[in-house]
Design an enzyme around this catalytic site. Structure first.
Site, PDB file in Angstrom:
ATOM      1  N   LYS A 160      39.974  44.552  57.655  1.00 18.08           N
ATOM      2  CA  LYS A 160      40.040  45.410  56.458  1.00 18.08           C
ATOM      3  C   LYS A 160      38.898  46.409  56.552  1.00 18.08           C
ATOM      4  O   LYS A 160      37.886  46.127  57.195  1.00 18.08           O
ATOM      5  CB  LYS A 160      39.887  44.553  55.196  1.00 18.08           C
ATOM      6  N   ASP A 196      45.713  51.641  51.811  1.00 25.24           N
ATOM      7  CA  ASP A 196      45.429  50.673  50.736  1.00 25.24           C
ATOM      8  C   ASP A 196      45.085  51.539  49.524  1.00 25.24           C
ATOM      9  O   ASP A 196      45.382  52.752  49.538  1.00 25.24           O
ATOM     10  CB  ASP A 196      44.267  49.738  51.122  1.00 25.24           C
TER      11      ASP A 196
HETATM   12  P1  NDP Z   1      49.899  51.928  43.133  1.00 26.02           P
HETATM   13  O1  NDP Z   1      48.586  52.612  43.013  1.00 26.02           O
HETATM   14  O2  NDP Z   1      51.077  52.643  43.695  1.00 26.02           O
HETATM   15  O3  NDP Z   1      50.371  51.334  41.704  1.00 26.02           O
HETATM   16  C1  NDP Z   1      49.566  50.526  40.928  1.00 26.02           C
HETATM   17  C2  NDP Z   1      50.185  50.488  39.547  1.00 26.02           C
HETATM   18  O4  NDP Z   1      49.463  49.590  38.735  1.00 26.02           O
HETATM   19  C3  NDP Z   1      50.136  51.843  38.846  1.00 26.02           C
HETATM   20  O5  NDP Z   1      51.284  51.980  38.063  1.00 26.02           O
HETATM   21  C4  NDP Z   1      48.885  51.727  37.986  1.00 26.02           C
HETATM   22  O6  NDP Z   1      48.908  52.528  36.831  1.00 26.02           O
HETATM   23  C5  NDP Z   1      49.008  50.285  37.575  1.00 26.02           C
HETATM   24  N1  NDP Z   1      47.704  49.760  37.166  1.00 26.02           N
HETATM   25  C6  NDP Z   1      46.525  49.943  37.762  1.00 26.02           C
HETATM   26  N2  NDP Z   1      45.567  49.311  37.087  1.00 26.02           N
HETATM   27  C7  NDP Z   1      46.181  48.738  36.027  1.00 26.02           C
HETATM   28  C8  NDP Z   1      45.738  47.957  34.956  1.00 26.02           C
HETATM   29  N3  NDP Z   1      44.456  47.643  34.839  1.00 26.02           N
HETATM   30  N4  NDP Z   1      46.674  47.521  34.056  1.00 26.02           N
HETATM   31  C9  NDP Z   1      47.962  47.824  34.191  1.00 26.02           C
HETATM   32  N5  NDP Z   1      48.431  48.586  35.181  1.00 26.02           N
HETATM   33  C10 NDP Z   1      47.554  49.018  36.087  1.00 26.02           C
HETATM   34  O7  NDP Z   1      49.576  50.605  43.981  1.00 26.02           O
HETATM   35  P2  NDP Z   1      50.595  49.666  44.740  1.00 26.02           P
HETATM   36  O8  NDP Z   1      51.848  49.529  43.957  1.00 26.02           O
HETATM   37  O9  NDP Z   1      50.644  50.070  46.159  1.00 26.02           O
HETATM   38  O10 NDP Z   1      49.773  48.306  44.716  1.00 26.02           O
HETATM   39  C11 NDP Z   1      49.816  47.435  43.600  1.00 26.02           C
HETATM   40  C12 NDP Z   1      49.184  46.126  44.022  1.00 26.02           C
HETATM   41  O11 NDP Z   1      49.902  45.587  45.153  1.00 26.02           O
HETATM   42  C13 NDP Z   1      47.727  46.191  44.481  1.00 26.02           C
HETATM   43  O12 NDP Z   1      47.117  44.972  44.126  1.00 26.02           O
HETATM   44  C14 NDP Z   1      47.841  46.286  46.004  1.00 26.02           C
HETATM   45  O13 NDP Z   1      46.668  45.832  46.660  1.00 26.02           O
HETATM   46  C15 NDP Z   1      49.020  45.316  46.224  1.00 26.02           C
HETATM   47  N6  NDP Z   1      49.717  45.478  47.482  1.00 26.02           N
HETATM   48  C16 NDP Z   1      50.313  46.661  47.818  1.00 26.02           C
HETATM   49  C17 NDP Z   1      51.002  46.767  48.997  1.00 26.02           C
HETATM   50  C18 NDP Z   1      51.734  48.010  49.354  1.00 26.02           C
HETATM   51  O14 NDP Z   1      52.410  48.023  50.394  1.00 26.02           O
HETATM   52  N7  NDP Z   1      51.668  49.061  48.550  1.00 26.02           N
HETATM   53  C19 NDP Z   1      51.082  45.648  49.968  1.00 26.02           C
HETATM   54  C20 NDP Z   1      50.507  44.417  49.473  1.00 26.02           C
HETATM   55  C21 NDP Z   1      49.826  44.365  48.295  1.00 26.02           C
HETATM   56  P3  NDP Z   1      48.692  54.133  36.880  1.00 26.02           P
HETATM   57  O15 NDP Z   1      50.081  54.657  37.173  1.00 26.02           O
HETATM   58  O16 NDP Z   1      48.225  54.429  35.502  1.00 26.02           O
HETATM   59  O17 NDP Z   1      47.682  54.414  37.950  1.00 26.02           O
END
Ligand code: NDP
Length: 444
Positions: free
Chosen positions: A126, A166
């Site tokens: 990482k 990430d």
């Molecule tokens: P994104 O940045 O695309 O989406 C994250 C979402 O979560 C956004 O809608 C964001 O809101 C929302 N969010 C962030 N903080 C909060 C909070 N405190 N309360 C409620 N909603 C919140 O990220 P990903 O979808 O890529 O990733 C989401 C999770 O999945 C992370 O933990 C990431 O590490 C994990 N992950 C992702 C992978 C991938 O391939 N993308 C693979 C494996 C794990 P807003 O729209 O307002 O920013």
């Protein structure tokens, strides 16, 4: 003192001020006691756990760049090459002001087991920086990425270490980093994943984490005599993982009634309109209030609250520590049957234990969100072959990988008398393969 306790104490003493890393090591080693206690003498003689918790290499470097006002800025870059027993290091680059060595080590340690669970030949690593891309111009982001890669390029390569995106590292950042690597090394190789389709990216990578989550959940439900058709699902988040989880759940015949972002959440009893959600979040990059404004069946609420909606399946897909003990109680009271993590560490430890104690099927992100990194590994394969597979080919491999992960963690839990405990199952299944490879390769 048991060997596990000894090593946990050493990790805390030798890595001061890294609470996230301590926590990750403790959670994993605690759940491995069953296996470790049976082999304590051999593992202790070979210092197996000490080697497992000590990264093979940790790189910390200066990243100077010039902002739009001509001011020189200095960030810190990190790459922790944790364990290469089963393949080249693989794991994302996080760009966020909260990044420090302890956070990168916690994520790298977890990545070792997640990557092992995919069944693909990828080790764990990482990296990242305390640089914040939010609010920066494209030129500033490019200046940072080029400087970051100038140093990182000395330590990575298609057969050595293959970073990915990430938090904060999306298609734009990967593109700038790839361009700089190619220029410095004069090599066009699959040194990064998450690339654009025009220069070596893989079809279905965008959908992979959300789709993979549902493939695993579907298999688990099937093995418990349940179908996805007609199930009510609540999802948190509205980003990459959440959107494609919602889409796949609906394709499977379930009804997803919630999503959320960092300011509020939507309850849509008619079922979330994925095309509208994509338009709001992927195209306009707007708030969920715009979703509610465009859809009469949807109600927008400020703050958090999706776990209060009655459901059969809950999928936390937003961020860490978003499903707390009171949420777990509410889910149980409402008859929820399964919780599977799309995000990394969204469920707190006490909430996890409560769900498990009350008969809810619980799958940790290490297993259920592994579809993203698995498809990154498929991108590496395509790059090595100089070929691009069709969407259907990548998707069908992803599906097989997720089904296999479910059966691996299920079997590992059963083997150690912990049937249905997928947290223990995931840690044991991930650990056994890494340990077998480490043992075969001698003391290195
Ligand atoms: P994104 O940045 O695309 O989406 C994250 C979402 O979560 C956004 O809608 C964001 O809101 C929302 N969010 C962030 N903080 C909060 C909070 N405190 N309360 C409620 N909603 C919140 O990220 P990903 O979808 O890529 O990733 C989401 C999770 O999945 C992370 O933990 C990431 O590490 C994990 N992950 C992702 C992978 C991938 O391939 N993308 C693979 C494996 C794990 P807003 O729209 O307002 O920013």
């Amino acid at each position: 003192m048991s060997y596990v306790d000894e090593v946990i104490a050493q990790v805390i003493e030798k890595n001061p001020s890294q609470p996230e890393f301590h926590q990750a090591v403790k959670e994993v080693l605690d759940s491995l006691r069953l296996v470790i206690d049976q082999n304590e003498d051999a593992y202790r003689r070979d210092a197996l756990l000490e080697r497992l918790v000590t990264p093979e290499r940790q790189l910390i470097f200066r990243v100077p760049w010039v902002d739009d006002k001509g001011q020189v800025q200095v960030n810190t870059g990190y790459r922790v090459q944790f364990n290469s027993a089963i393949g080249p290091y693989k794991g994302g680059l996080r760009l966020h002001p909260s990044v420090n060595l302890g956070i990168i080590k916690f994520l790298g340690f977890e990545q070792v087991f997640k990557n092992s669970l995919t069944g693909l030949p990828i080790g764990g690593g990482k990296g990242g920086s305390d640089f914040d891309p939010k609010g920066k111009s494209d030129r500033e982001v490019m200046a940072f990425c080029q400087s970051f890669m100038t140093e990182l390029s000395k330590y990575i390569g298609a057969d050595t270490d293959v970073p990915a995106g990430d938090i904060g590292t999306g298609a734009r950042e990967i593109g700038y980093m790839f361009g700089q690597y190619k220029r410095l090394q004069n090599r066009y190789e699959g040194v990064l994943t998450g690339k654009g389709l025009s220069y070596g990216g893989s079809l279905a990578r965008t959908e992979a984490t959300g789709y993979g989550l549902l493939y695993l959940v579907q298999e688990m439900m099937k093995c418990h005599g349940e179908e996805m058709t007609g199930k009510t699902v609540v999802v948190s988040g509205a980003g990459n993982v959440a959107i494609y989880a919602i889409q796949k759940a609906q394709q499977m015949g379930a009804k997803v009634v919630t999503c959320s972002d960092s300011t509020g959440w939507i309850y849509d009893p008619e079922g979330i309109d994925v095309d509208l959600l994509k338009e709001v979040k992927e195209v306009k990059r707007a708030r969920l209030t715009e979703y509610a404004a465009a859809r009469s069946s949807a109600v927008y609420h400020e703050g958090r609250g999706v776990w209060a909606i009655p459901c059969d399946i809950a999928l936390p897909c937003a961020t860490q520590n978003e499903l707390l003990i009171d949420d777990a109680k509410q889910l149980v009271a409402n008859g929820c049957k399964a919780v599977a993590e799309g995000a990394n560490m969204p469920t707190t430890l006490d909430a996890t234990e409560y769900l498990q104690a009350n008969g809810v099927l619980f799958v940790p992100g290490k297993a259920s969100n592994a579809g993203g990194v698995a498809t990154s590994a498929l991108e590496m394969t395509q790059n090595s072959e100089r070929l691009s597979w069709s969407f259907e080919e990548v998707d069908s491999r992803l599906q097989n990988i997720m089904i296999n992960i479910y059966h691996n963690i299920d079997n590992a839990a059963k083997k150690y008398g912990k049937e249905g405990n997928y947290v223990v199952g995931a840690n044991i299944a991930g650990f056994e393969k890494v340990v077998s490879a480490m043992n075969a390769q001698g003391i290195v």
